[in-house]
Design a protein around this motif. Structure first.
Motif, mmCIF file in Angstrom:
data_model
loop_
_atom_site.group_PDB
_atom_site.id
_atom_site.type_symbol
_atom_site.label_atom_id
_atom_site.label_comp_id
_atom_site.label_asym_id
_atom_site.label_seq_id
_atom_site.Cartn_x
_atom_site.Cartn_y
_atom_site.Cartn_z
ATOM 1 N N PRO A 181 9.684 -83.062 30.194
ATOM 2 C CA PRO A 181 9.741 -83.600 31.123
ATOM 3 C C PRO A 181 8.006 -82.661 32.609
ATOM 4 C CG PRO A 181 12.063 -84.154 31.452
ATOM 5 C CD PRO A 181 11.209 -82.615 30.667
ATOM 6 N N ASP A 182 8.915 -81.328 31.883
ATOM 7 C CA ASP A 182 7.549 -80.558 33.052
ATOM 8 C C ASP A 182 5.897 -80.295 32.255
ATOM 9 O OD1 ASP A 182 8.771 -79.145 31.582
ATOM 10 O OD2 ASP A 182 8.707 -77.714 33.206
ATOM 11 N N VAL A 183 6.096 -80.776 30.929
ATOM 12 C CA VAL A 183 5.088 -80.499 29.804
ATOM 13 C C VAL A 183 4.481 -82.118 29.031
ATOM 14 C CG1 VAL A 183 4.695 -79.363 28.102
ATOM 15 C CG2 VAL A 183 6.014 -78.006 29.068
ATOM 16 N N ARG A 184 2.899 -81.655 30.325
ATOM 17 C CA ARG A 184 1.999 -83.176 29.369
ATOM 18 C C ARG A 184 1.327 -82.667 27.899
ATOM 19 N NH1 ARG A 184 -1.790 -84.674 34.328
ATOM 20 N NH2 ARG A 184 -2.125 -86.310 33.084
ATOM 21 N N GLU A 185 0.988 -83.424 27.124
ATOM 22 C CA GLU A 185 0.861 -83.928 26.751
ATOM 23 C C GLU A 185 -0.461 -83.623 26.215
ATOM 24 O OE1 GLU A 185 1.973 -84.222 22.950
ATOM 25 O OE2 GLU A 185 3.259 -85.061 22.825
ATOM 26 N N ASP A 186 -1.405 -82.855 25.342
ATOM 27 C CA ASP A 186 -2.573 -82.609 25.033
ATOM 28 C C ASP A 186 -3.247 -83.511 24.858
ATOM 29 O OD1 ASP A 186 -5.411 -81.775 25.007
ATOM 30 O OD2 ASP A 186 -4.319 -79.696 24.056
ATOM 31 N N ASN A 187 -3.913 -84.586 26.261
ATOM 32 C CA ASN A 187 -4.652 -85.535 25.255
ATOM 33 C C ASN A 187 -5.984 -85.427 24.338
ATOM 34 O OD1 ASN A 187 -6.789 -84.611 27.267
ATOM 35 N ND2 ASN A 187 -6.614 -85.802 28.929
ATOM 36 N N ARG A 188 -6.288 -84.235 24.244
ATOM 37 C CA ARG A 188 -7.826 -84.014 23.146
ATOM 38 C C ARG A 188 -7.111 -83.936 21.866
ATOM 39 N NH1 ARG A 188 -9.030 -78.077 24.026
ATOM 40 N NH2 ARG A 188 -6.826 -77.909 24.156
ATOM 41 N N TYR A 189 -5.904 -84.354 21.124
ATOM 42 C CA TYR A 189 -5.714 -84.347 20.162
ATOM 43 C C TYR A 189 -4.113 -85.448 20.257
ATOM 44 C CZ TYR A 189 -7.486 -79.288 19.887
ATOM 45 O OH TYR A 189 -7.934 -78.890 19.938
ATOM 46 N N HIS A 190 -3.764 -86.330 19.008
ATOM 47 C CA HIS A 190 -3.032 -86.964 18.328
ATOM 48 C C HIS A 190 -2.098 -86.074 17.559
ATOM 49 C CE1 HIS A 190 -1.100 -91.032 17.332
ATOM 50 N NE2 HIS A 190 -0.829 -90.538 16.351
ATOM 51 N N ARG A 191 -0.610 -85.979 18.482
ATOM 52 C CA ARG A 191 0.503 -85.346 17.684
ATOM 53 C C ARG A 191 1.525 -86.200 17.260
ATOM 54 N NH1 ARG A 191 5.221 -82.635 19.714
ATOM 55 N NH2 ARG A 191 5.005 -84.337 21.250
#
Length: 272
Positions: A181-191
Motif C-alpha cells: 500500500p505504501d509503494v507506488r508503481e513506476d509509471n514509466r513502465y508497464h509491469r
C-alpha cells in the motif's frame, strides 16, 4: 582450505565406471587356466569363457553394488568465510551460469559490456566474472549477451532474503505481485508479474517491465535460495553504461521463459 569445503564448492565427482569386480573375475579365470598345466585344457577354458561372453544375445552381468550406488550430489554451497572460499564460490557461480545459458540458449555469445564507466576492458566470449567485495550476503556479475541477432545485458545477483534495516528492523523480500500500500508503481513502465514455485519447491517471482516512453524490455526472475538468500536474474535489451545505454532492438535477447529456466537451473545447483 579444507577438503570438505572444496568438496562442497565443486560438488562430488560422478562414480567411477571401471568394472572392478569384472577385472577380478577375469584375473581369477586366467590364473585357473594356467594352473591346469595342459595346453588343451587352457585352450578349452579360454574358449568357454569367450563363448559365454560373446554369444549373441548373452546378457552382460552387472555388479550388484553399482545398482545400489547413490546418485552423486554435484550441487555446491555459497561459502564466504574466507577470501579463498569466496573466490571459489564466485567462480563456480560463473560456471553454472555459463552451463545453464548454453543449455537453454545454445549459440548465445557473451560480449564485454562495462558495469561502470572506466572499467578495464575484458575479452569478448567470457562469462561474467562475479564479485563479492568481501561481503557474505551479496554477490553479483553482469555481461553483454547476444543471441539469434539480439543483443542486451544480463545481470545475476545473490542477496539476503531478509536484511536488517536501521530504522524498521528486519525487512523481507516482497514476494507478492501486488505492490504494498505504501509503494507506488513506476509509471514509466508497464509491469507484468507472476508468482510461482520452482520444481524444487522454492518461491519465485517473474516480472517483465516494458517502457512506456522508450522501447525498453527487461525480464526479471527472483528465486528463493537456502540460508536466507535470493537469486535475481535480469536480462534486458539495453546496451551501454548508465545514461548512455540505449535499446539495441525491440526485444530482449532472451525470452521470459528462457530467463526463468536459467534462473531455476542455477538455483537448483545451490544447497544449504
Amino acid at each position: 582450505m579444507t577438503h570438505q569445503v572444496f568438496d562442497e564448492l565443486i560438488g562430488t565427482p560422478p562414480p567411477s565406471r571401471v568394472d572392478v569386480d569384472g577385472i577380478v573375475r577375469r584375473e581369477r579365470r586366467s590364473r585357473s587356466a594356467r594352473r591346469l598345466g595342459g595346453a588343451l585344457a587352457a585352450v578349452l577354458a579360454l574358449a568357454l569363457a569367450v563363448g559365454v561372453r560373446d554369444r549373441p544375445g548373452a546378457a552382460e552381468v552387472t555388479p550388484r553394488a553399482s545398482a545400489s550406488s547413490p546418485t552423486a550430489d554435484t550441487r555446491f554451497r555459497l561459502v564466504f568465510d574466507t577470501d579463498e572460499t569466496a573466490d571459489a564460490t564466485a567462480r563456480r557461480l560463473g560456471q553454472e551460469l555459463d552451463r545453464a545459458m548454453r543449455k537453454v540458449a545454445p549459440g548465445a555469445v557473451w560480449f564485454w559490456m562495462p558495469d561502470q564507466p572506466g572499467e578495464p576492458r575484458r575479452p569478448d566470449g567470457q562469462a561474467p566474472t562475479f564479485s563479492h567485495r568481501g561481503r557474505a550476503d551479496l554477490i553479483n556479475g553482469s555481461s553483454g549477451l547476444s543471441y539469434q541477432g539480439r543483443r542486451g545485458a544480463l545481470r545475476l545477483s545473490i542477496s539476503p532474503e531478509v536484511h536488517s534495516d536501521a530504522s524498521s528492523g528486519p525487512v523481507s523480500y516482497y514476494w507478492a505481485c501486488r505492490m504494498p500500500p505504501d509503494v507506488r508503481e513506476d509509471n514509466r513502465y508497464h509491469r507484468v508479474c507472476e508468482e510461482a514455485t520452482s520444481p524444487g519447491g522454492a518461491r519465485m517471482k517473474i516480472q517483465t517491465y516494458t517502457g512506456k516512453r522508450q522501447p525498453t524490455v527487461q525480464h526479471l526472475v527472483v528465486v528463493q535460495l537456502p540460508d536466507n538468500r535470493t537469486l535475481e536474474l535480469s536480462v534486458q535489451n539495453m546496451v551501454g553504461v548508465d545514461e548512455s545505454a540505449v535499446p539495441a532492438q525491440p526485444e530482449a535477447p532472451l525470452s521470459r521463459e528462457q530467463v526463468r529456466e536459467i534462473a531455476v537451473q542455477i538455483a537448483d545447483q545451490i544447497k544449504s
